[in-house]
Motif scaffolding. Structure first.
Motif, short mmCIF file in Angstrom:
data_model
loop_
_atom_site.label_atom_id
_atom_site.label_comp_id
_atom_site.label_asym_id
_atom_site.label_seq_id
_atom_site.Cartn_x
_atom_site.Cartn_y
_atom_site.Cartn_z
N ARG A 138 3.41 -4.81 -13.63
CA ARG A 138 2.94 -3.46 -13.94
C ARG A 138 3.74 -2.81 -15.06
O ARG A 138 3.37 -1.73 -15.52
CB ARG A 138 2.97 -2.59 -12.70
CG ARG A 138 4.34 -2.12 -12.28
CD ARG A 138 4.25 -1.07 -11.20
NE ARG A 138 3.38 0.02 -11.59
CZ ARG A 138 3.73 1.00 -12.42
NH1 ARG A 138 4.95 1.02 -12.95
NH2 ARG A 138 2.89 1.95 -12.71
N LYS A 139 4.84 -3.41 -15.48
CA LYS A 139 5.64 -2.81 -16.54
C LYS A 139 5.41 -3.59 -17.84
O LYS A 139 5.83 -4.73 -17.97
CB LYS A 139 7.12 -2.83 -16.18
CG LYS A 139 7.44 -1.90 -15.01
CD LYS A 139 8.90 -1.99 -14.65
CE LYS A 139 9.21 -1.07 -13.48
NZ LYS A 139 10.62 -1.18 -13.04
N LYS A 140 4.76 -2.96 -18.75
CA LYS A 140 4.51 -3.58 -20.05
C LYS A 140 5.63 -3.17 -21.01
O LYS A 140 5.81 -2.00 -21.29
CB LYS A 140 3.16 -3.12 -20.60
CG LYS A 140 2.83 -3.73 -21.96
CD LYS A 140 1.51 -3.18 -22.46
CE LYS A 140 1.17 -3.73 -23.84
NZ LYS A 140 -0.09 -3.15 -24.37
N ARG A 141 6.37 -4.13 -21.49
CA ARG A 141 7.50 -3.83 -22.37
C ARG A 141 7.03 -3.99 -23.82
O ARG A 141 6.51 -5.01 -24.21
CB ARG A 141 8.67 -4.78 -22.08
CG ARG A 141 9.22 -4.61 -20.67
CD ARG A 141 10.21 -5.69 -20.33
NE ARG A 141 10.69 -5.51 -18.96
CZ ARG A 141 11.91 -5.09 -18.65
NH1 ARG A 141 12.76 -4.81 -19.60
NH2 ARG A 141 12.27 -4.96 -17.39
N ALA B 146 0.83 -1.21 0.00
CA ALA B 146 0.00 0.00 0.00
C ALA B 146 0.86 1.25 0.00
O ALA B 146 0.59 2.22 -0.72
CB ALA B 146 -0.93 -0.01 1.21
N GLU B 147 1.92 1.25 0.81
CA GLU B 147 2.79 2.42 0.88
C GLU B 147 3.54 2.62 -0.44
O GLU B 147 3.72 3.74 -0.91
CB GLU B 147 3.78 2.24 2.03
CG GLU B 147 4.61 3.47 2.34
CD GLU B 147 3.80 4.62 2.91
OE1 GLU B 147 4.34 5.74 2.99
OE2 GLU B 147 2.62 4.41 3.27
N LEU B 148 3.98 1.53 -1.05
CA LEU B 148 4.67 1.62 -2.34
C LEU B 148 3.77 2.24 -3.40
O LEU B 148 4.17 3.16 -4.13
CB LEU B 148 5.13 0.24 -2.80
CG LEU B 148 5.74 0.18 -4.20
CD1 LEU B 148 7.16 0.74 -4.20
CD2 LEU B 148 5.74 -1.23 -4.75
N TYR C 250 3.65 4.83 -7.11
CA TYR C 250 2.76 4.63 -8.26
C TYR C 250 1.36 5.13 -7.93
O TYR C 250 0.41 4.34 -7.83
CB TYR C 250 2.70 3.15 -8.65
CG TYR C 250 4.05 2.53 -8.94
CD1 TYR C 250 4.88 3.05 -9.94
CD2 TYR C 250 4.48 1.42 -8.22
CE1 TYR C 250 6.11 2.48 -10.21
CE2 TYR C 250 5.72 0.85 -8.49
CZ TYR C 250 6.53 1.38 -9.48
OH TYR C 250 7.74 0.82 -9.74
N PRO C 251 1.19 6.42 -7.75
CA PRO C 251 -0.11 6.94 -7.30
C PRO C 251 -1.25 6.73 -8.30
O PRO C 251 -2.42 6.81 -7.91
CB PRO C 251 0.17 8.44 -7.09
CG PRO C 251 1.37 8.74 -7.93
CD PRO C 251 2.20 7.49 -7.92
#
Length: 374
Positions: free
Chosen positions: A368-371, A213-215, A220-221
């Motif tokens: 979460r990282k789409k390459r 949650a903190e990350l 990544y808001p």
């Protein structure tokens, strides 16, 4: 004349711990204790006093009572009176944030110290997140992607400084990643088995949830994280509720958790969605259409298991992968998770409590990282 000799080697020194104030030293321990006691201040302080007697944490100049007074002055605790007239000392939102930050540092800090290249991927491409890796310039690459510093260095190496010349062969481009928004639902099993056999499994799960949650809220808001717990039923909880989370006298209604998670994700507009499920036990409960509960803790009930497989397939049709973090290693449960993962075409990690946070963070960062190719 004596020649100057340059020697290389290691210099070893006695380790000196970071110089912390008495308050900071006690506060680090207090944050751990308040997590284990599910936000119970009196119990946490009682444990802290016991530790002080054993390990001499305080001095005559700075006592536990001085620490409590500082907690109040700094806004970490406050006195509250409940509606029934009872009350006591409670932690504040400031403490809740401090606990989440500590969980993030404890878990994500380890990842930052690891070597590079920990993410699984098929290719690199154009995007908006720099990777620190370079490749030769190719026709069609945008000029703003050319690394001027690295290209000039190549030109000097290839042609020399006296006759400086910059050619296309000297140009290099920094690889980048396209960052995509991610909507994540974290499911936490709070059935009674999470504290059976003398092993506290719920506290590590809470720490992972708080760190995640903190990350997301700080780094990544634009991503979203919803947290739900499941026992006989499933319900959503707020991030601020995590320190107070407790295990109940529940069976494990995995289907209820999955259905609620899918309902939440259906309302998200982001295309990238995922479910993380932390559990240690087999599914043992269903809520029937008439509101009654069907429970069976003996082995794997075929009726309950098939409902779990149906939910996994439903999530697959919605393009929602499920990653299961199984913190039990019974062979028959492992087989169930394997079949469940196959039905969803998701992923499963069979792990103990050690390393759970690192696994979840690595998988979150990867997903979460789409390459994409340029």
């Amino acid at each position: 004349m004596k020649k100057n000799i340059h020697k290389k080697g290691f210099v070893f020194q006695v380790f000196e711990a970071e110089n912390k104030s008495p308050f900071d030293t006690l506060f680090e321990i207090f944050k751990e204790l308040i997590t284990h006691t599910s936000g119970d201040f009196d119990e946490a302080i009682s444990w802290l006093r016991d530790l002080d007697k054993e390990y001499k944490l305080t001095t005559a100049e700075y006592t536990i009572d001085d620490f409590i007074e500082d907690l109040k002055k700094k806004g970490y605790i406050k006195d509250e009176i409940d509606e029934d007239g009872s009350g006591g000392t409670k932690i504040t939102a400031k403490t809740e944030r401090a606990i989440r930050q500590q969980a993030l540092n404890n878990i994500f800090g380890k990842l930052k110290r690891n070597g590079s290249g920990g993410h699984k991927s098929k290719s690199l491409g154009t995007g908006d997140e720099h990777t620190g890796e370079f490749r030769s310039y190719q026709f069609g690459d945008a000029l703003d992607k050319v690394s001027i510093t690295e290209s000039l260095k190549n030109a000097q190496i290839n042609h020399g400084i006296g006759n400086f010349n910059l050619t296309e062969d000297d140009l290099v481009v920094e690889e980048t990643l396209h960052k995509s928004q991610m909507s994540t639902v974290l499911m936490i099993d709070i059935s009674h088995s999470m504290i059976l056999y003398g092993e506290d499994r719920i506290t590590p799960a809470k720490k992972v949830a708080m760190a995640l949650a903190e990350l997301i809220t700080t780094r990544y808001p634009k991503d979203t994280l919803d947290i739900l717990v499941f026992g006989n039923d499933a319900w959503l909880i707020e991030i601020k509720d995590l320190p107070y989370l407790k295990v109940g006298p529940y069976h494990t209604n995995t289907v209820a958790g999955l259905q609620l998670a899918m309902d939440v994700l259906r309302r998200k507009r982001h295309t990238n969605k995922q479910i993380f499920m932390i559990t240690d036990g087999k599914p043992s409960c269903l809520r029937m259409p008439d509101g009654q509960y069907y429970k069976n803790s003996m082995g794997l009930d075929e009726f309950i298991v098939n409902k779990c497989y149906d939910s996994a397939q439903q999530a697959r049709r919605l393009h929602i992968p499920i990653t299961t973090f199984m913190i039990a290693k019974d062979p028959y449960l492992t087989q169930f998770v394997r079949e469940f993962t196959k039905a969803n075409q998701g992923k499963a990690f069979y792990t103990g409590l050690k390393g759970l946070g690192e696994m979840i963070f690595e998988d979150y960062e990867t997903n979460r990282k789409k390459r994409i190719k340029g």
